[in-house]
Scaffold this active site. Structure first.
Site, PDB file in Angstrom:
ATOM      1  CG  ASP A   1      -1.721  -1.443   1.305  1.00  0.00           C
ATOM      2  OD1 ASP A   1      -2.297  -1.656   0.385  1.00  0.00           O
ATOM      3  OD2 ASP A   1      -1.901  -1.743   2.456  1.00  0.00           O
ATOM      4  CD  GLU A   2       4.877  -0.557  -0.305  1.00  0.00           C
ATOM      5  OE1 GLU A   2       4.111  -0.890  -1.080  1.00  0.00           O
ATOM      6  OE2 GLU A   2       5.487  -1.188   0.692  1.00  0.00           O
TER       7      GLU A   2
ATOM      8  CE  LYS B   1       3.173  -2.453  -4.644  1.00  0.00           C
ATOM      9  NZ  LYS B   1       2.873  -2.000  -3.211  1.00  0.00           N
TER      10      LYS B   1
ATOM     11  CB  ALA C   1      -2.237  -6.227  -5.734  1.00  0.00           C
ATOM     12  N   GLY C   2      -3.865  -4.182  -4.471  1.00  0.00           N
ATOM     13  CA  GLY C   2      -4.929  -3.077  -4.550  1.00  0.00           C
ATOM     14  C   GLY C   2      -4.284  -1.833  -4.905  1.00  0.00           C
ATOM     15  CG  HIS C   3      -1.295  -1.890  -7.589  1.00  0.00           C
ATOM     16  ND1 HIS C   3      -0.550  -2.620  -8.279  1.00  0.00           N
ATOM     17  CD2 HIS C   3      -1.063  -2.145  -6.170  1.00  0.00           C
ATOM     18  CE1 HIS C   3       0.280  -3.317  -7.686  1.00  0.00           C
ATOM     19  NE2 HIS C   3       0.039  -3.206  -6.520  1.00  0.00           N
TER      20      HIS C   3
ATOM     21  CD  GLN D   1       0.928  -8.568  -2.523  1.00  0.00           C
ATOM     22  OE1 GLN D   1       1.750  -9.310  -3.257  1.00  0.00           O
ATOM     23  NE2 GLN D   1      -0.129  -8.451  -3.172  1.00  0.00           N
TER      24      GLN D   1
ATOM     25  CB  THR E   1      -7.385  -0.834  -2.664  1.00  0.00           C
ATOM     26  OG1 THR E   1      -6.501   0.098  -2.124  1.00  0.00           O
ATOM     27  CG2 THR E   1      -7.800  -0.763  -4.012  1.00  0.00           C
TER      28      THR E   1
ATOM     29  NE  ARG F   1      -8.063  -6.972   5.704  1.00  0.00           N
ATOM     30  CZ  ARG F   1      -6.900  -7.857   5.808  1.00  0.00           C
ATOM     31  NH1 ARG F   1      -6.884  -8.627   6.891  1.00  0.00           N
ATOM     32  NH2 ARG F   1      -6.202  -7.945   4.679  1.00  0.00           N
TER      33      ARG F   1
ATOM     34  CE  LYS G   1      -2.305   7.501   0.563  1.00  0.00           C
ATOM     35  NZ  LYS G   1      -3.134   6.715   1.461  1.00  0.00           N
TER      36      LYS G   1
HETATM   37  P1  IMP Z   1      -2.170 -12.840   1.246  1.00  0.00           P
HETATM   38  O1  IMP Z   1      -1.204 -12.246   0.262  1.00  0.00           O
HETATM   39  O2  IMP Z   1      -3.954 -12.758   0.709  1.00  0.00           O
HETATM   40  O3  IMP Z   1      -1.723 -14.295   1.458  1.00  0.00           O
HETATM   41  O4  IMP Z   1      -2.261 -12.101   2.609  1.00  0.00           O
HETATM   42  C1  IMP Z   1      -0.908 -12.132   3.600  1.00  0.00           C
HETATM   43  C2  IMP Z   1      -0.623 -11.022   4.201  1.00  0.00           C
HETATM   44  O5  IMP Z   1      -0.147  -9.990   3.131  1.00  0.00           O
HETATM   45  C3  IMP Z   1      -1.691 -10.347   4.903  1.00  0.00           C
HETATM   46  O6  IMP Z   1      -1.253  -9.586   5.999  1.00  0.00           O
HETATM   47  C4  IMP Z   1      -2.388  -9.278   4.091  1.00  0.00           C
HETATM   48  O7  IMP Z   1      -3.091  -8.113   4.538  1.00  0.00           O
HETATM   49  C5  IMP Z   1      -1.162  -8.775   3.497  1.00  0.00           C
HETATM   50  N1  IMP Z   1      -1.423  -8.187   1.842  1.00  0.00           N
HETATM   51  C6  IMP Z   1      -1.450  -9.079   0.845  1.00  0.00           C
HETATM   52  N2  IMP Z   1      -1.659  -8.193  -0.251  1.00  0.00           N
HETATM   53  C7  IMP Z   1      -1.551  -6.894   0.377  1.00  0.00           C
HETATM   54  C8  IMP Z   1      -1.613  -5.471  -0.462  1.00  0.00           C
HETATM   55  O8  IMP Z   1      -1.694  -5.654  -1.532  1.00  0.00           O
HETATM   56  N3  IMP Z   1      -1.317  -4.541   0.367  1.00  0.00           N
HETATM   57  C9  IMP Z   1      -0.962  -4.738   1.741  1.00  0.00           C
HETATM   58  N4  IMP Z   1      -1.210  -5.775   2.394  1.00  0.00           N
HETATM   59  C10 IMP Z   1      -1.415  -7.075   1.643  1.00  0.00           C
END
Ligand code: IMP
Length: 424
Positions: A13-14, A16, A39-41, A224, A299, A303, A331
């Site tokens: 969530d930087e 990117k 991911a959430g970009h 991530q 995103t 949460r 930011k």
């Molecule tokens: P997973 O990738 O869904 O298995 O989640 C593993 C950990 O990585 C959890 O703490 C998620 O909240 C975190 N995580 C996964 N994708 C992202 C992202 O794009 N941004 C921030 N945290 C992430």
């Protein structure tokens, strides 16, 4: 260029997506190298906000090829819906290619992700429940063999693979988790319903990557962040792939000597979603203020993100692990209203100060952050466009970030839109 890696220097969530979108303008291709729909970009263009989970952030540039490389994992349901959503808004997605070798997140992976999280109880990771861990597990386990994008080309072959997979998955779901078995026909139907949209994008992407390297250049987009990396993150509170810059080579087949820039994206403060240690976390009104001003809500999952001061120890460590050639600071404007800012410059462990993170990140839960204070600028930055317009205090803050990272600043972002960016 030829190849620039965009990597997250924190816990994801930087920002990117925005930096990738900017770099994509002058690149022949943007390639995502790992992760999936976790991911959430976010990319904002002309006031319009686009939230992307799977598709590379270069998709809004029609002339830039967008590739999901072999190291990514693809949920065809999510891909179909994301393509449909973009098309409704006039983005054609004709420039999107998905590697034949990318593994497929199947409906049973999503179910297993939920069951495993529940079984972890108080030690749950807080995954995005998108099936990421179970899919990468199947990829490496090879028994029975996991389904790849190439397998979606032939429906009878796909049906057989699903039957093989479910023979094993259903046994695990029933015996280990007491979950009812999934019907192979239902699973097949859910995936088959995506194929008209998804199939035209499945391709051998090797040639396209080589051509982009030879002319125009590549942006290799990570998802991530460094401290969610399977090997270099806060294990087990990590994702199941390699977000670090080295993962870009593994995930795309671009050799290390072909990469000439690594832009480490770092938020001017720190956030984290899900469980795990966080030495600079603020569980007070300052943290709440950062969350509100920075709209720090996931995103992908919605949460609330945990917020804290900038962790300079983590930044230094991330810059080293990624071989960062510059940092892109995002930011900065979120800090506008604070009188005093703090940056952790060391960790105290057993009475000793350390300026680099310990390799055993289990120890992160025991560290005390040692802070340095800097004055705030108490002025809105969001309309500033030039380096010399930055107030002295803001300049001192970003210069300190650069010093801690040990590399120069690439750019500073002062708002979500493309034009709210100050190039260094
Ligand atoms: P997973 O990738 O869904 O298995 O989640 C593993 C950990 O990585 C959890 O703490 C998620 O909240 C975190 N995580 C996964 N994708 C992202 C992202 O794009 N941004 C921030 N945290 C992430």
């Amino acid at each position: 260029m030829p190849a620039t890696v965009v990597v997250g220097a924190q816990w994801g969530d930087e920002g990117k997506g925005k930096i990738t979108d900017i770099l994509a303008e002058s690149a022949a291709a943007v390639v995502r190298y790992q992760g999936g729909s976790n991911a959430g970009h976010t990319v904002v263009v002309n006031g319009e906000e686009f939230k992307l989970h799977l598709i590379p952030s270069g998709i809004l540039h029609e002339d830039t090829l967008c590739i999901m490389a072999a190291g990514t994992i693809i949920d065809p349901v999510c891909l179909r819906d994301e393509i449909a959503g973009l098309r409704e808004r006039g983005v054609r997605c004709d420039n999107l290619r998905v590697s034949v070798n990318a593994h497929v997140i199947m409906p049973y992976h999503r179910v297993l992700d939920g069951l495993q999280e529940e079984a972890r109880g108080k030690s749950s990771i807080g995954t995005t429940l998108r099936g990421i861990g179970p899919t990468y597990t199947d990829k490496t386990a090879r028994m029975p063999r996991s389904i790849r994008m190439a397998d979606l080309q032939d429906e009878s072959h796909l049906r057989e693979l699903i039957q093989d997979q479910l023979a094993q998955k259903n046994a695990v779901m029933e015996q280990l988790f007491g979950h009812e078995p999934l019907d192979p026909d239902d699973v097949f139907d859910e995936v088959a319903a995506t194929l008209d949209v998804v199939r035209p994008h499945i391709a051998d992407v090797r040639g396209a990557i080589r051509e982009a390297l030879a002319g125009g250049g590549l942006v290799l987009e990570g998802a991530q962040g460094t401290f969610l990396d399977l090997d270099y993150g806060t294990y087990p509170y990590v994702t199941s792939s390699h977000p670090v810059a080295g993962g870009a080579c593994l995930g795309t087949g671009v050799g290390p000597t072909e990469i000439d820039e690594v832009v480490a994206v770092v938020k001017a403060y720190t956030t984290r979603v899900g469980s795990g240690a966080f030495p600079t976390e603020l569980q007070d009104e300052i943290g709440d203020g950062l969350r509100e001003r920075g709209a720090e809500y996931g995103t992908t999952t919605g949460r609330p993100r945990r917020c804290g001061w900038l962790d300079g120890v983590a930044l230094r460590t991330a810059a080293e692990i990624n071989g960062a050639t510059s940092i892109a600071i995002t930011k900065l404007d979120v800090l506008d209203e604070l009188d005093t800012l703090r940056i952790a410059t060391a960790y105290r462990i057993d009475g000793e100060e350390h300026t680099r993170m310990p390799e055993n990140l289990d120890r992160l839960a025991e560290v005390t952050a040692v802070f340095e204070e800097l004055p705030g600028w108490r002025k809105s930055l969001s309309e500033l466009r030039a380096w010399d317009e930055l107030p002295d205090e803001a300049r001192a803050y970003v210069d300190r970030m650069s010093e801690l990272a040990g590399c120069p600043i690439h750019c500073v972002s002062v708002g979500p839109s493309r034009r709210q960016t100050i190039m260094a």
